[in-house]
Scaffold this motif. Sequence first.
Motif, PDB file in Angstrom:
ATOM      1  N   LEU A 128       0.836  -1.203   0.000  1.00 22.65           N
ATOM      2  CA  LEU A 128       0.000   0.000   0.000  1.00 22.65           C
ATOM      3  C   LEU A 128       0.869   1.251   0.000  1.00 22.65           C
ATOM      4  CD1 LEU A 128      -2.743   1.383   0.187  1.00 22.65           C
ATOM      5  CD2 LEU A 128      -2.632   1.126   2.682  1.00 22.65           C
ATOM      6  N   TYR A 129       1.906   1.256   0.813  1.00 24.24           N
ATOM      7  CA  TYR A 129       2.820   2.397   0.882  1.00 24.24           C
ATOM      8  C   TYR A 129       3.456   2.657  -0.482  1.00 24.24           C
ATOM      9  CZ  TYR A 129       6.906   5.166   2.319  1.00 24.24           C
ATOM     10  OH  TYR A 129       7.867   6.134   2.434  1.00 24.24           O
ATOM     11  N   GLU A 130       3.954   1.614  -1.123  1.00 22.51           N
ATOM     12  CA  GLU A 130       4.616   1.770  -2.414  1.00 22.51           C
ATOM     13  C   GLU A 130       3.627   2.241  -3.488  1.00 22.51           C
ATOM     14  OE1 GLU A 130       6.484  -1.969  -3.184  1.00 22.51           O
ATOM     15  OE2 GLU A 130       8.030  -1.682  -1.641  1.00 22.51           O
ATOM     16  N   GLU A 131       2.392   1.763  -3.410  1.00 22.90           N
ATOM     17  CA  GLU A 131       1.380   2.166  -4.374  1.00 22.90           C
ATOM     18  C   GLU A 131       1.082   3.665  -4.266  1.00 22.90           C
ATOM     19  OE1 GLU A 131      -2.706   0.123  -5.568  1.00 22.90           O
ATOM     20  OE2 GLU A 131      -2.890   1.164  -3.653  1.00 22.90           O
ATOM     21  N   VAL A 132       0.803   4.132  -3.057  1.00 23.33           N
ATOM     22  CA  VAL A 132       0.473   5.551  -2.883  1.00 23.33           C
ATOM     23  C   VAL A 132       1.685   6.423  -3.204  1.00 23.33           C
ATOM     24  CG1 VAL A 132      -0.299   7.317  -1.254  1.00 23.33           C
ATOM     25  CG2 VAL A 132      -1.323   5.034  -1.193  1.00 23.33           C
TER      26      VAL A 132
END
Length: 329
Positions: free
Chosen positions: A182-186
Amino acid sequence: MTLAKLAHAEREAAQARNPGCALHLDWLAEIRVNRAAAERRAATVTTRRSVKGAAQAAWLVKALTCTDLTTLNSDDTPGRVRRLCSKARRPLDPALLDALGLGDRSIQVGAVCVYHAMVPTAVAALEGTSIPVAAVAAGFPHGLSPMRARRAEVEESVAAGASEIDIVISRQHVLRRDWQALYEEVAAFREVCGPAHLKAILGTGDLKTLRDVARASLVAMMAGADFVKTSTGKEAVNATLPVALVMARTVRAYAEATGYRVGFKPAGGISTAKDALAYQTLMREELGRPWLEPDLFRIGASGLVGDIERQLTHFTTGAYAAGHRHALA
């Protein structure tokens, strides 16, 4: 450093755009949410504080300036978007502004929010104003398109003139507790947004617990989101006060830990002036006065402006105008 210089530096940090930070999994592990307590607290929002008369009218005018006037329908047309932009330019009738004593002020909404394909139309219709165009992107509303296509959609929306991008996260990352993904996506969306501000839509109606709502909010802020947003408006359950309470408190915790203020946007199912007042009250009580301004607070809505205009007409005349007079075409 003197106290005056320190205070100035703190104000500058608070006003600066959230740069994000490293992903702190230990911080996520510490998060706890008492659902029953959150629901009890949320239930008091509309009972502990009553805004009436002229004060209520002023709050409703402020709500207009924080509204992302939205059309996200499968049958959207350029004509509909142009009419929406016309309403965004002048959400209140000039005669009503005069009656409110605001005839010398320019009142406009916070932004116009449309699908990517309608960005050029909205940008052209709002030329000469300071109203930003927000584009929903990144596989809205489900977030299940390939990442390459989702990034390209964001890039194209920015290139077309959108100054705000409402991306939708992959809810599977939250449901699987894959916080790194999720962190990498955002963070990837923040990178391709460039100067455009990023609003991260969590799709809270699809998340299972308030604890996951809090953790997803925090991860999005760590990844550099400028706003965290409740919903796409397409889920079975959209914005609710308990969810907003949890997200607001997470925004506050992030600001206290990092010095950076992140905005909050409830969206979906907010259609009445009463709803707007409830969310404004929550912002005032949980986050303070700065979160009543459009740089830190937005309401995603389509029918809200009409109801606010109707309530303000009643305040100034004592009578309600017919609903169709305030409806968006």
